[in-house]
Write a protein that holds these residues in place. Sequence first.
Motif, short mmCIF file in Angstrom:
data_model
loop_
_atom_site.label_atom_id
_atom_site.label_comp_id
_atom_site.label_asym_id
_atom_site.label_seq_id
_atom_site.Cartn_x
_atom_site.Cartn_y
_atom_site.Cartn_z
N TYR A 118 -5.43 1.98 -0.40
CA TYR A 118 -4.41 2.24 -1.41
C TYR A 118 -3.32 1.17 -1.32
O TYR A 118 -2.94 0.57 -2.32
N LYS A 119 -2.83 0.91 -0.10
CA LYS A 119 -1.80 -0.11 0.09
C LYS A 119 -2.32 -1.49 -0.29
O LYS A 119 -1.60 -2.30 -0.87
N CYS A 120 -3.56 -1.77 0.06
CA CYS A 120 -4.16 -3.05 -0.30
C CYS A 120 -4.17 -3.25 -1.81
O CYS A 120 -3.69 -4.26 -2.30
N PHE A 121 -4.68 -2.27 -2.53
CA PHE A 121 -4.80 -2.40 -3.98
C PHE A 121 -3.42 -2.43 -4.65
O PHE A 121 -3.21 -3.15 -5.62
N LYS A 122 -2.50 -1.66 -4.11
CA LYS A 122 -1.15 -1.62 -4.66
C LYS A 122 -0.42 -2.95 -4.46
O LYS A 122 0.38 -3.36 -5.30
#
Length: 166
Positions: A37-41
């Motif tokens: 999630y943090k990566c994509f965000k």
Amino acid sequence: MDQHQLYQQYQPAIYQYIFFLVQNKELAEDLTQETFYKCFKNIETFRQDAEINTWLHRIARNLAYDYFRRKKLIQFIPFAKVYEGMTEDLPAQWVEHNEQMKELFNAMAKLKFAYREVLILRKIKGLSVKETSELLGYSETKVKNNTARAIEALRKNWKGGDLHEK
């Protein structure tokens, strides 16, 4: 590479790494999801001065640290407690059903966190000294020293196997 391909390619390695750190299946699953999630965000902030794999591992490591800081947990659950009764759910490539592996996990659980972490990254995950240095934010010398000290400490703790440094 789109998000789906990125997730498919790196999810197993990230899950395995987090599982070794937190030693809890459900927590490892949650932190793995949060890592992606943090990566994509924040993918637009990825500077590409490191490999995407290194960046993902750093996110995962920071999330695990944050979790333990929030919970104020000092001790980790010993590997053997997690290992027993869960082998059918763990990735087959790194689980062996034998006493020697249990002894190795028990010996690793006795190591201080910095040693356990460098062993996981260098010897289990197969990262280079440079990659490990980047991920942990340590100098390459510190990574080499911690690896050597971790192996020596593991040799003392592990009765069941012959440990060779590669």
